[in-house]
Design a protein around this motif. Structure first.
Motif, PDB file in Angstrom:
ATOM      1  N   PRO A  65     -46.463   6.873   6.951  1.00  0.00           N
ATOM      2  CA  PRO A  65     -45.780   7.581   8.040  1.00  0.00           C
ATOM      3  C   PRO A  65     -44.854   8.698   7.555  1.00  0.00           C
ATOM      4  O   PRO A  65     -44.462   9.556   8.342  1.00  0.00           O
ATOM      5  N   ASP A  66     -44.499   8.695   6.270  1.00  0.00           N
ATOM      6  CA  ASP A  66     -43.536   9.671   5.742  1.00  0.00           C
ATOM      7  C   ASP A  66     -44.174  10.451   4.595  1.00  0.00           C
ATOM      8  O   ASP A  66     -44.633   9.867   3.605  1.00  0.00           O
ATOM      9  N   HIS A  67     -44.189  11.781   4.701  1.00  0.00           N
ATOM     10  CA  HIS A  67     -44.802  12.614   3.659  1.00  0.00           C
ATOM     11  C   HIS A  67     -43.777  13.166   2.683  1.00  0.00           C
ATOM     12  O   HIS A  67     -44.145  13.880   1.741  1.00  0.00           O
ATOM     13  N   THR A  68     -42.485  12.866   2.868  1.00  0.00           N
ATOM     14  CA  THR A  68     -41.436  13.473   2.045  1.00  0.00           C
ATOM     15  C   THR A  68     -41.150  12.642   0.797  1.00  0.00           C
ATOM     16  O   THR A  68     -41.577  11.487   0.685  1.00  0.00           O
ATOM     17  N   MET A  69     -40.373  13.228  -0.108  1.00  0.00           N
ATOM     18  CA  MET A  69     -40.038  12.568  -1.370  1.00  0.00           C
ATOM     19  C   MET A  69     -38.649  13.014  -1.808  1.00  0.00           C
ATOM     20  O   MET A  69     -38.308  14.196  -1.714  1.00  0.00           O
ATOM     21  N   ILE A  87     -41.993  23.290  -2.269  1.00  0.00           N
ATOM     22  CA  ILE A  87     -41.817  21.887  -1.881  1.00  0.00           C
ATOM     23  C   ILE A  87     -40.358  21.492  -1.664  1.00  0.00           C
ATOM     24  O   ILE A  87     -40.088  20.459  -1.047  1.00  0.00           O
ATOM     25  N   ILE A  88     -39.391  22.270  -2.153  1.00  0.00           N
ATOM     26  CA  ILE A  88     -37.984  21.883  -2.021  1.00  0.00           C
ATOM     27  C   ILE A  88     -37.509  22.162  -0.596  1.00  0.00           C
ATOM     28  O   ILE A  88     -37.423  23.307  -0.158  1.00  0.00           O
ATOM     29  N   HIS A  89     -37.243  21.107   0.131  1.00  0.00           N
ATOM     30  CA  HIS A  89     -36.732  21.241   1.502  1.00  0.00           C
ATOM     31  C   HIS A  89     -35.238  21.483   1.505  1.00  0.00           C
ATOM     32  O   HIS A  89     -34.717  22.311   2.260  1.00  0.00           O
ATOM     33  N   SER A  90     -34.500  20.733   0.666  1.00  0.00           N
ATOM     34  CA  SER A  90     -33.055  20.885   0.559  1.00  0.00           C
ATOM     35  C   SER A  90     -32.585  20.311  -0.765  1.00  0.00           C
ATOM     36  O   SER A  90     -33.268  19.486  -1.384  1.00  0.00           O
ATOM     37  N   LYS A 101     -29.208   7.297  -6.564  1.00  0.00           N
ATOM     38  CA  LYS A 101     -28.606   8.588  -6.266  1.00  0.00           C
ATOM     39  C   LYS A 101     -29.643   9.675  -6.527  1.00  0.00           C
ATOM     40  O   LYS A 101     -30.285   9.692  -7.575  1.00  0.00           O
ATOM     41  N   VAL A 102     -29.803  10.575  -5.573  1.00  0.00           N
ATOM     42  CA  VAL A 102     -30.792  11.643  -5.685  1.00  0.00           C
ATOM     43  C   VAL A 102     -30.117  12.989  -5.459  1.00  0.00           C
ATOM     44  O   VAL A 102     -28.976  13.060  -4.996  1.00  0.00           O
ATOM     45  N   ASN A 103     -30.841  14.049  -5.783  1.00  0.00           N
ATOM     46  CA  ASN A 103     -30.264  15.395  -5.720  1.00  0.00           C
ATOM     47  C   ASN A 103     -31.079  16.386  -4.893  1.00  0.00           C
ATOM     48  O   ASN A 103     -30.557  17.421  -4.492  1.00  0.00           O
TER      49      ASN A 103
END
Length: 400
Positions: A65-69, A87-90, A101-103
């Motif tokens: 259901p989710d295509h993001t990473m 590919i960088i959304h934000s 923790k992600v960036n």
């Protein structure tokens, strides 16, 4: 990392067998050692993170259901050091949980379907975006390192991965509910619904107390449908519900006894207690004991009677904290057994129905969650009373 979860799902197993470094933590699939190009055109390794999408049996769903990473690392770039804008959304530091923790947040949909069929396709696609640029500088840069992360339990009390908190970004705030030991005294209608809701929280141990057997009439004011094989032999309520909810929560500890004056001290050291009894004298004994032990608790009660062929009454939830004077506690809680003392009292029949039991439990659990900081709590009420006639909810603030 859950070795069993990976081994029984073909897409996860294929990633593992090909050498991707997998970890399952806090409801997320983590993929370590992802090679990428930094803005200064040097190589580094980062980590992918995406929510797990599982069915009730713990199998990955298809399509996803989710295509993001999510990505942990510096800004991933092309060979020339320019951002991977495709590919960088934000880009912003973000705590998915206390330990993750992600960036950066990526978005790359498959062109035809718009959805990835499985986690293998999703991870490989995103790795190609980052790793392709890295391999243009060093052909040996590959996420398939074959490193194995030690398969140890992450300390979660859940019997299945908590993908719900991960999916909605609640992993961090949910930690506020990770109490060490919480008790439920009384597993009748209201108490069983309290257990149903607490089993979805990260409490380490949930101790249940009730000295009665599970009988047919109990099942008509309890959550869910009966499990015939478990109920047929008339087990104790605490044993029955521990068996049923063990598929959701590991730390349910049954105590097939009623809490009385001679065993109330067994609750010493508990973080919180829910009191779901229907006798005033038992309520007083338990309240005095918990106050003496310095344990905060929520007391619940239902008063429901039949009047002119319709039911009317109330459902009450009351928060008692250790610093409350006993005189205030006595104003908030009723310690008399009205059904024994007044035959004409509205609540003499001690009638209970599933919907009010569920509402009573929900009021109690909501108050606990506000008290714990999971929900906002500016008014700090000590008592809520729902009245059937008029569908009215009244709140009472504590004495200043």
């Amino acid at each position: 990392m859950s070795v069993d979860l990976i081994s029984r799902n073909a897409d996860l197993r294929r990633l593992d067998e090909e050498g991707f470094v997998l970890e399952i933590r806090d409801g997320f699939l983590l993929v370590h050692d992802i090679p990428y190009v930094r803005p200064n055109q040097t190589l580094a390794r980062g980590m992918f993170a995406c929510t797990l999408s599982l069915d009730p049996d713990g199998n990955t769903v298809s399509p996803l259901p989710d295509h993001t990473m999510h990505f942990a690392g510096e800004i991933p770039c092309n060979r020339d050091g320019s951002r991977l804008e495709a590919i960088i959304h934000s880009s912003a530091d973000n705590d998915l949980s206390e330990t993750i923790k992600v960036n950066h947040y990526f978005s790359s949909k498959p062109e035809i379907t718009g959805q990835y069929n499985n986690f293998y396709d999703k991870v490989v696609t995103y790795e190609q975006h980052l790793g392709g640029a890295a391999r243009s500088l060093d052909p040996s840069a590959n996420a398939r390192t074959g490193v194995k992360i030690s398969a140890v339990q992450d300390g979660s009390p859940f019997a299945i991965p908590d993908t719900g908190s991960a999916r909605y970004g609640l992993a961090k705030v949910s930690r506020k509910l990770a109490f060490a030991k919480v008790g439920i005294i009384g597993l009748g209608g209201t108490g069983s619904y309290v257990l149903d809701q607490l089993s979805k929280t990260p409490i380490k141990e949930i101790h249940t107390y009730d000295g009665d057997q599970i009988l047919n009439h109990n099942l008509f004011r309890s959550p869910g449908a009966p499990v015939p094989d478990r109920a047929r032999s008339f087990p104790m309520k605490v044993d029955y519900y521990a068996s049923v909810y063990s598929t959701m929560h590991r730390g349910i500890v049954p105590h097939p006894v009623n809490v009385e004056e001679d065993n109330i001290d067994d609750l010493a050291g508990f973080s919180f207690v829910f009191v779901c009894v229907d006798k005033g004298r038992s309520r007083e004994t338990i309240a005095r004991g918990l106050q003496r032990l310095g344990i905060p608790f929520i007391d619940t009660g239902i008063g429901l009677g039949l009047e002119r062929e319709s039911l009317d009454g109330v459902a009450r939830s009351t928060l008692i904290t250790p610093e409350m004077p006993w005189a205030e506690v006595c104003k908030l809680l009723s310690f008399g057994d009205d059904d024994e003392e007044d035959e004409d009292h509205l609540y003499k029949a001690a009638i209970q129905v599933a919907d009010l039991n569920a509402l009573n439990a929900t009021l109690a659990v909501l108050r606990w969650k506000r008290w714990a900081g999971f929900y906002r709590d500016n008014r700090n009420e000590v008592q809520s009373v729902y009245t059937v006639e008029g569908n009215f909810l009244s709140n009472r603030e504590g004495e200043q």
